[in-house]
Motif scaffolding. Structure first.
Motif, PDB file in Angstrom:
ATOM      1  N   UNK A  91      38.744 -25.506  38.219  1.00 48.32           N
ATOM      2  CA  UNK A  91      37.378 -24.973  38.144  1.00 48.32           C
ATOM      3  C   UNK A  91      36.431 -25.562  39.190  1.00 48.32           C
ATOM      4  N   UNK A  92      36.559 -26.844  39.493  1.00 50.21           N
ATOM      5  CA  UNK A  92      35.667 -27.459  40.484  1.00 50.21           C
ATOM      6  C   UNK A  92      35.950 -26.888  41.866  1.00 50.21           C
ATOM      7  N   UNK A  93      37.220 -26.694  42.208  1.00 50.91           N
ATOM      8  CA  UNK A  93      37.543 -26.066  43.495  1.00 50.91           C
ATOM      9  C   UNK A  93      36.989 -24.648  43.557  1.00 50.91           C
ATOM     10  N   UNK A  94      37.026 -23.939  42.438  1.00 54.88           N
ATOM     11  CA  UNK A  94      36.459 -22.592  42.400  1.00 54.88           C
ATOM     12  C   UNK A  94      34.936 -22.643  42.584  1.00 54.88           C
ATOM     13  N   UNK A  95      34.281 -23.605  41.938  1.00 52.35           N
ATOM     14  CA  UNK A  95      32.830 -23.735  42.074  1.00 52.35           C
ATOM     15  C   UNK A  95      32.421 -24.099  43.502  1.00 52.35           C
ATOM     16  N   UNK A  96      33.261 -24.862  44.194  1.00 49.46           N
ATOM     17  CA  UNK A  96      32.963 -25.205  45.582  1.00 49.46           C
ATOM     18  C   UNK A  96      32.969 -23.968  46.477  1.00 49.46           C
ATOM     19  N   UNK A  97      33.767 -22.958  46.098  1.00 48.12           N
ATOM     20  CA  UNK A  97      33.839 -21.734  46.891  1.00 48.12           C
ATOM     21  C   UNK A  97      32.671 -20.801  46.616  1.00 48.12           C
ATOM     22  N   UNK A  98      32.000 -20.965  45.482  1.00 45.71           N
ATOM     23  CA  UNK A  98      30.858 -20.126  45.131  1.00 45.71           C
ATOM     24  C   UNK A  98      29.703 -20.483  46.060  1.00 45.71           C
ATOM     25  N   UNK A  99      28.932 -19.495  46.448  1.00 46.26           N
ATOM     26  CA  UNK A  99      27.890 -19.700  47.465  1.00 46.26           C
ATOM     27  C   UNK A  99      26.842 -20.716  47.046  1.00 46.26           C
ATOM     28  N   UNK A 100      26.556 -20.892  45.764  1.00 42.65           N
ATOM     29  CA  UNK A 100      25.546 -21.854  45.326  1.00 42.65           C
ATOM     30  C   UNK A 100      25.938 -23.272  45.715  1.00 42.65           C
ATOM     31  N   UNK A 101      27.224 -23.583  45.655  1.00 45.29           N
ATOM     32  CA  UNK A 101      27.683 -24.922  45.944  1.00 45.29           C
ATOM     33  C   UNK A 101      28.109 -25.109  47.393  1.00 45.29           C
TER      34      UNK A 101
END
Length: 155
Positions: A91-101
């Motif tokens: 999940x953290x790797x996925x969140x890093x790919x999201x534009x907000x992060x």
């Protein structure tokens, strides 16, 4: 303020520390219960032992080697690794790919963009500047240019 918070949260060592604390504190009891309640009885039933710790015992003189105990520890380690990967890392790797992060430029890209000149490039620039000063010429801007030839006169 949000940018600073985002950078703090996404630092590798903060994430690693959080994962280590969670592994050590929250999941130890759950994983131990799974290994003790499910896997130990299954493996012990296969090898006709009361629990996994008693399976694969080898008697050597007065000592007893307990391979079942080691097998239980390996199973517990693998379960912890699976939980950590699928609950935290993925999940953290996925969140890093999201534009907000996402940051504007990753640290790797910044280091490539602002790479300092090599020693050879600096020495060539110093040589060219010294040669231009000796000739009394105007000092050219020679940064990041390959030398055209020997700058010394009469060579």
């Amino acid at each position: 303020m949000i940018k600073g918070f985002r950078e703090f949260i996404l630092r590798g060592n903060v994430i690693d520390l959080a994962v280590a604390v969670v592994i050590g504190a929250a999941f130890t009891a759950v994983v131990t219960a799974i290994v003790t309640g499910i896997f130990n009885p299954l493996i012990a039933a296969l090898f006709n032992a009361e629990q996994l710790n008693d399976a694969f015992e080898v008697q050597i003189g007065d000592s007893t080697l307990k391979f079942g105990l080691v097998l239980g520890a390996i199973i517990q380690f693998l379960l912890v690794a699976v939980v950590v990967y699928f609950v935290f890392v993925l999940p953290i790797n996925h969140l890093k790919k999201v534009s907000f992060f996402k940051s504007k430029q990753s640290p790797a890209e910044e280091s490539v963009a602002e790479a300092p000149p090599t020693d050879l490039e600096l020495l060539a620039e110093i040589r060219d500047l010294l040669a231009a000063q000796q000739r009394g010429a105007v000092v050219p801007n020679v940064s990041n240019q390959a030398p055209a030839g020997p700058p010394w006169p009469n060579e």
